[in-house]
Motif scaffolding. Structure first.
Motif: not given
Length: 298
Positions: A141-147, A177-179, A201-204, A276-284
């Motif tokens: 899992i990368g810093p941008d939450f790409s996996a 990052r996997a927690k 994670a938020q919805q796209v 989806e990566r940004f949504a994984s970061h919690g962007f709403s």
């Protein structure tokens, strides 16, 4: 083969001016091969600053550094003038903690993360790995939450988490990052496959071209074009768009989490992955432009 004295002097000058030097293909912001990308991804976990040399722009250095260090491939990492090795060795030293020691960093937390694998995902993983011998499941899992999942031999220093009777291997950064992730099996318009859901994670949301036009006119929406330069040359970006390739992921990841951001690509497929990566970061307020630039041009 002997090394040209002028090239040797240039290499020695670079090594004396910078404590950490990575000779690579491309740049830290835009690696031009998978091995160089792997090397920078690992170094980025530990170092805010290090010097890179793009050998694609300098044929003399590209061939000369192979002779200088008697190492036949690129990338090559040097620390305090000494050759460390290529991307595989960099990765091995990172997972073992040797790279942390080399750079004076705190040793990695090796606590296995708590993860959940759904029944459907576990079933499909077992089917897909039934004939695999001598390899285990790795998740990076990368810093941008790409996996990315891959089958590879187990490493001596892997961090291993277990769920639903399956064991997943991580490197130290990926384990952090996997927690709390949930690994599921999903069906989308792009096909079926494994999917990760991160805590918070938020919805796209889908955005039509008409809605995009109105939101841009109203102001406040950040439009990000995720296409590479070649695609943008074929079909130019909207004038309001900011270019992900030029500004980098971190510039947008630093925006407030409630910033409305719409992502666009050629047809709306790769932009959804970035969204989806940004949504994984919690962007709403994350949107994907349906149909991409082709729909915009129509």
């Amino acid at each position: 083969m002997s090394l040209d004295p002028a090239t040797r002097e240039r290499i020695q000058s670079l090594l004396s001016e910078h404590r950490v030097v990575l000779f690579m293909k491309g740049t830290r912001q835009q690696p031009m091969c998978g091995f160089s990308a792997a090397a920078t991804n690992t170094l980025n976990e530990l170092l805010e600053d290090y010097h890179t040399v793009n050998v694609l722009e300098d044929p003399a250095i590209r061939e000369g550094i192979k002779i200088y260090g008697e190492w036949p491939t690129i990338p090559q990492l040097y620390v305090e003038g000494e050759l460390v090795g290529g991307s595989d060795i960099i990765r091995q030293m990172y997972t073992s903690g040797e790279l942390h020691s080399l750079f004076g960093a705190v040793q990695p937390d090796r606590t296995p993360p708590e993860i959940a694998i759904t029944d459907k995902a576990a079933e499909m993983i077992r089917q897909g790995t039934a004939d695999a011998q001598g390899v285990v499941i790795h998740l990076e899992i990368g810093p941008d939450f790409s996996a990315g999942f891959q089958l590879a031999p187990a490493g001596d220093f892997d961090i291993v988490a277990e769920s639903n009777g399956l064991r997943i291997h991580f490197d130290p950064a990926s384990a952090q990052r996997a927690k709390g992730i949930v690994i599921d099996w999903v069906s989308t318009v792009q096909g079926e496959g494994l999917s990760l859901k991160f805590p918070g994670a938020q919805q796209v949301h889908d955005m039509s071209v008409q809605e995009l036009r109105q939101r841009l006119a109203d102001g406040g929406l950040v439009l990000v074009d995720v296409r590479p330069a070649a695609a943008r040359a074929m079909l130019p970006s909207l004038p309001e768009a900011r270019i992900l390739e030029d500004e980098g992921y971190d510039a947008f990841a630093a925006l407030p989490k409630d910033t409305p951001i719409a992502f666009v690509c050629q047809r709306g497929i790769s932009s959804r992955g970035v969204a989806e990566r940004f949504a994984s970061h919690g962007f709403s307020q994350i949107f994907n432009v349906e149909g991409g630039m082709e729909a915009c041009s129509r």
